[in-house]
Design an enzyme around this catalytic site. Structure first.
Site, PDB file in Angstrom:
ATOM      1  N   TYR A 109       0.878  -1.081  -0.165  1.00 15.47           N
ATOM      2  CA  TYR A 109       0.236  -0.105  -0.098  1.00 15.47           C
ATOM      3  C   TYR A 109       0.910   1.369   0.067  1.00 15.47           C
ATOM      4  O   TYR A 109       1.817   1.160   0.826  1.00 15.47           O
ATOM      5  CB  TYR A 109      -1.099   0.042   1.308  1.00 15.47           C
ATOM      6  CG  TYR A 109      -1.694   1.209   1.287  1.00 15.47           C
ATOM      7  CD1 TYR A 109      -3.023   1.492   0.971  1.00 15.47           C
ATOM      8  CD2 TYR A 109      -1.123   2.430   2.115  1.00 15.47           C
ATOM      9  CE1 TYR A 109      -3.902   2.415   1.180  1.00 15.47           C
ATOM     10  CE2 TYR A 109      -1.752   3.458   1.945  1.00 15.47           C
ATOM     11  CZ  TYR A 109      -3.313   3.497   1.773  1.00 15.47           C
ATOM     12  OH  TYR A 109      -4.123   4.787   1.763  1.00 15.47           O
ATOM     13  N   GLU A 196      -3.498   7.580  -4.021  1.00 16.75           N
ATOM     14  CA  GLU A 196      -3.444   6.309  -3.312  1.00 16.75           C
ATOM     15  C   GLU A 196      -3.112   5.120  -4.289  1.00 16.75           C
ATOM     16  O   GLU A 196      -3.971   5.102  -5.322  1.00 16.75           O
ATOM     17  CB  GLU A 196      -4.684   6.003  -2.768  1.00 16.75           C
ATOM     18  CG  GLU A 196      -4.662   4.838  -1.736  1.00 16.75           C
ATOM     19  CD  GLU A 196      -5.834   4.314  -1.193  1.00 16.75           C
ATOM     20  OE1 GLU A 196      -5.926   4.625   0.060  1.00 16.75           O
ATOM     21  OE2 GLU A 196      -6.778   4.010  -1.699  1.00 16.75           O
TER      22      GLU A 196
END
Ligand code: GDP
Ligand code: MN
Length: 385
Positions: A109, A196
């Site tokens: 992530y 993101e």
């Protein structure tokens, strides 16, 4: 402003982030053709909506032939996808992204957001890819690595290296470095509010690849990014919010039943709070601004009433620059024009308040007035119960 995954990937690719090859489509036939064109034994058909959690909701499907891509696309297009981010009403899928399949060895992530506590962007990364960062923060906060980015210099080489080692990417330095640098460059260059990549994957071949991408832009900076504005998809936005923007009204739809029309963001927040305190739920945030005219007030009213959840309206105006009689004229005109059939409570205070109250009283409309916010909120909550 939000954009789709395929658009976010286009942006990231431009900044040097390695991204799988893919083709956006809006018909099932085009999905089949895209599969053939990509020439990969496995492809992924992904629903394009402005919400995450598509994987778990059935919006991301692996396919192994053009025929299968077409069938999967046929099922997805026009379907209402309900994910944990869309709310129970879901979102209708109108666009798909067909992408070359990747062989995943690890899912990571990485994201950049503004950290208000330090007044700077912060890069967050974790080895728990595919999971939401909130969940990781809750279950395993130690797994999240943070780098505060210099507001002018951006990401520095030592920070990139440190992150690469923390994420165990020392064997994929070339593509990992390109990813972290590219993400940060895009964030700064385009005035993002958040960017993101989840998951950022390491393939079985050892390459780092952005498998999903999400970018939100700072709407206040869009005036200097004409190209970004081209990514806007009005299909994904609330029609009431689009309409409100046309008249320079600050409107945000909420899920309660009491429509609010207020001037000033602070007063609007306070009004929503007092409604809650009295046991009601606001249907929206609406700040008509300090200099609203009759036309704006009328349009604001129409927008409020176009929301079928609205069972009553509370108007709470403090006339400073804006005069109470102007508001009253607008309210009366709007109530007549829309043939208002639900309860309306009006509280006016400030400049020309007497003229305003007189206009309301003489209008012959069925409405209640109140002198304090407390009383106004109490009345509208009682009337809509
Ligand atoms: P989200 O659920 O809306 O965040 O959509 P994502 O793009 O993150 O996809 C969800 C999940 O699908 C990912 O976490 C991956 O596990 C899986 N996935 C997506 N693309 C591929 C792919 O090319 N190959 C494989 N094997 N899995 C994929
Ligand atoms: Mn994702």
């Amino acid at each position: 402003m939000k954009i789709h995954e395929y658009q976010a990937k286009e942006v990231l690719r431009r900044f040097g982030v390695p991204v799988p090859e893919g083709i956006p489509v809006d018909t099932a036939e085009a999905a089949g053709q895209a599969f053939t064109k990509l020439g990969s034994p496995v492809a992924v058909v992904k629903a394009q909506i402005h919400a995450g959690g598509r994987g778990k909701a059935g919006g991301v499907k692996l396919v192994r032939s053009a025929q299968e891509a077409e069938t999967v696309a046929k099922n997805l297009l026009g379907k209402t996808l309900v994910t944990h981010q869309t709310g129970p009403e879901g979102r209708v899928v109108k666009k798909l992204y067909v992408e070359k399949g990747s062989e995943i060895a690890r899912e990571l992530y990485v994201a950049i957001a503004i950290d208000r506590a330090v007044n700077a962007p912060v890069l967050m990364a974790s080895t728990e890819g595919g999971m939401e960062i909130e969940e990781v923060a809750h279950k395993n906060p130690g797994a999240i690595h943070r780098e505060t980015l210099h507001p002018v210099k951006g990401i520095l080489p030592f920070q990139v290296r440190r992150l690469c080692f923390q994420l165990g990417l020392d064997k994929s330095l070339k593509s990992a470095t390109a990813t972290l640098n590219g993400l940060a460059k895009a964030f700064f260059a385009l005035d993002c509010a958040m960017a993101e990549i989840n998951p950022l994957i390491v393939t079985k071949q050892g390459d780092v690849l952005a498998l999903d991408a999400k970018i939100n832009f700072d709407s206040n900076a869009l005036f200097r990014h004409e190209d970004v504005l081209g990514y806007r998809d009005l299909n994904e936005e609330d029609p009431k919010e689009i309409e409100a923007a046309k008249f320079n009204l600050n409107y945000i739809a909420l899920d309660g039943s009491i429509g609010c029309m207020v001037n000033g963001a602070g007063l609007a927040m306070a009004t929503m709070d007092v409604i809650q305190l009295k046991g009601g739920r606001p249907a929206n945030f609406l700040d008509v601004g300090g200099g609203a005219n009759k036309e704006q007030v009328t349009n604001a009213f129409k927008i409020l009433l176009s929301d079928k959840k609205v069972k009553g309206v509370l108007v709470n105006i403090f006339g400073g620059i804006m005069k109470c009689d102007t508001i009253a004229e607008g309210v009366v005109a709007a109530a007549r024009e829309t043939k208002l059939a639900i309860p309306l409570v009006v509280r006016l205070e400030g400049t020309n308040v007497e003229q305003g109250r007189k206009l309301l009283k003489e209008s012959g409309l069925k409405l209640e007035t109140a002198t304090s916010l407390d009383e106004a909120a109490q009345k509208i909550v009682a009337l809509t119960r």
